[in-house]
Design a protein around this motif. Sequence first.
Motif, mmCIF file in Angstrom:
data_model
loop_
_atom_site.group_PDB
_atom_site.id
_atom_site.type_symbol
_atom_site.label_atom_id
_atom_site.label_comp_id
_atom_site.label_asym_id
_atom_site.label_seq_id
_atom_site.Cartn_x
_atom_site.Cartn_y
_atom_site.Cartn_z
ATOM 1 N N THR A 261 0.691 -1.442 -0.157
ATOM 2 C CA THR A 261 -0.088 0.067 0.025
ATOM 3 C C THR A 261 0.900 1.250 -0.028
ATOM 4 O O THR A 261 0.281 2.143 0.243
ATOM 5 N N TRP A 262 2.315 1.106 -0.192
ATOM 6 C CA TRP A 262 3.016 2.207 -0.351
ATOM 7 C C TRP A 262 3.660 2.549 -1.501
ATOM 8 O O TRP A 262 3.531 1.488 -2.474
ATOM 9 N N ASP A 263 4.158 3.547 -1.789
ATOM 10 C CA ASP A 263 4.656 3.898 -3.159
ATOM 11 C C ASP A 263 6.177 3.660 -3.073
ATOM 12 O O ASP A 263 7.016 3.675 -2.110
ATOM 13 N N ALA A 264 6.554 3.194 -4.455
ATOM 14 C CA ALA A 264 8.068 2.701 -4.253
ATOM 15 C C ALA A 264 8.943 4.061 -4.204
ATOM 16 O O ALA A 264 8.666 5.193 -4.665
ATOM 17 N N GLN B 222 10.075 -2.534 -4.190
ATOM 18 C CA GLN B 222 8.918 -2.209 -3.535
ATOM 19 C C GLN B 222 8.810 -3.032 -2.479
ATOM 20 O O GLN B 222 8.115 -3.152 -1.355
ATOM 21 N N SER B 223 8.789 -4.300 -2.792
ATOM 22 C CA SER B 223 8.261 -5.532 -1.897
ATOM 23 C C SER B 223 9.351 -5.739 -0.925
ATOM 24 O O SER B 223 8.737 -6.554 0.027
ATOM 25 N N ARG B 224 10.225 -5.137 -0.577
ATOM 26 C CA ARG B 224 11.225 -5.458 0.359
ATOM 27 C C ARG B 224 11.579 -4.011 1.279
ATOM 28 O O ARG B 224 11.951 -4.052 2.254
ATOM 29 N N MET B 225 10.760 -3.139 0.913
ATOM 30 C CA MET B 225 10.664 -1.881 1.612
ATOM 31 C C MET B 225 10.242 -1.919 3.098
ATOM 32 O O MET B 225 9.161 -2.922 3.101
#
Length: 192
Positions: free
Chosen positions: A71-74, A167-170
């Motif tokens: 749900t967050w931006d890269a 993005q998937s690791r943030m």
Amino acid sequence: MKIRRCSVCRAKENVKRCSHCKKRYYCSQRCQTADWPIHRAACPPYIWYNSDKYRKCQDGNLHEGDLELITWDAERPDKDTGDLLGWGACVKEESEDLKRKYYEEFKGNDRKMFKYWPQGYRWTCCGMPGDMPWGCDHHGTGSKPCTCDYCGAGKQLPLRIYNDPAQSRMGLKLSRGPDPRSRRPGAMYGMF
């Protein structure tokens, strides 16, 4: 034989068990709703993806973390496409449409959203996207040996991969490995 009674009004007729925890009994939905503020703490949350159907990878490994909607931006453009990704791991310009679909069409139902857009989810155990058929590359933090090539060769993840701003690791604190249980003597790979 123990007589079952409603946990709220103590009625004996039409008493059914809580379908999730199987510990509390209710005669009606009204009583179950009235008891929810008290029952919530004792009733473990329903997790829609808690099955091998979602957790199992093609290599036989299982994800042990949570399946989480992105749900967050890269912070940076995608390294493969050059696009900036937004809500649901889609192109930022399309993320509002995807969000609207999730809330309005799917009514916030993660199972339906995952079926429609699995790449919009990630595994918190390894940072892999939800649609990744291979992995869980947990590098020693899982209950079974990691199956990645780096752990098999007894090597830590190179910093260029470990520090990948995907993005998937943030926001995740992932291990660099190696997982000593994965060591395959003689394993040589051209990537080192």
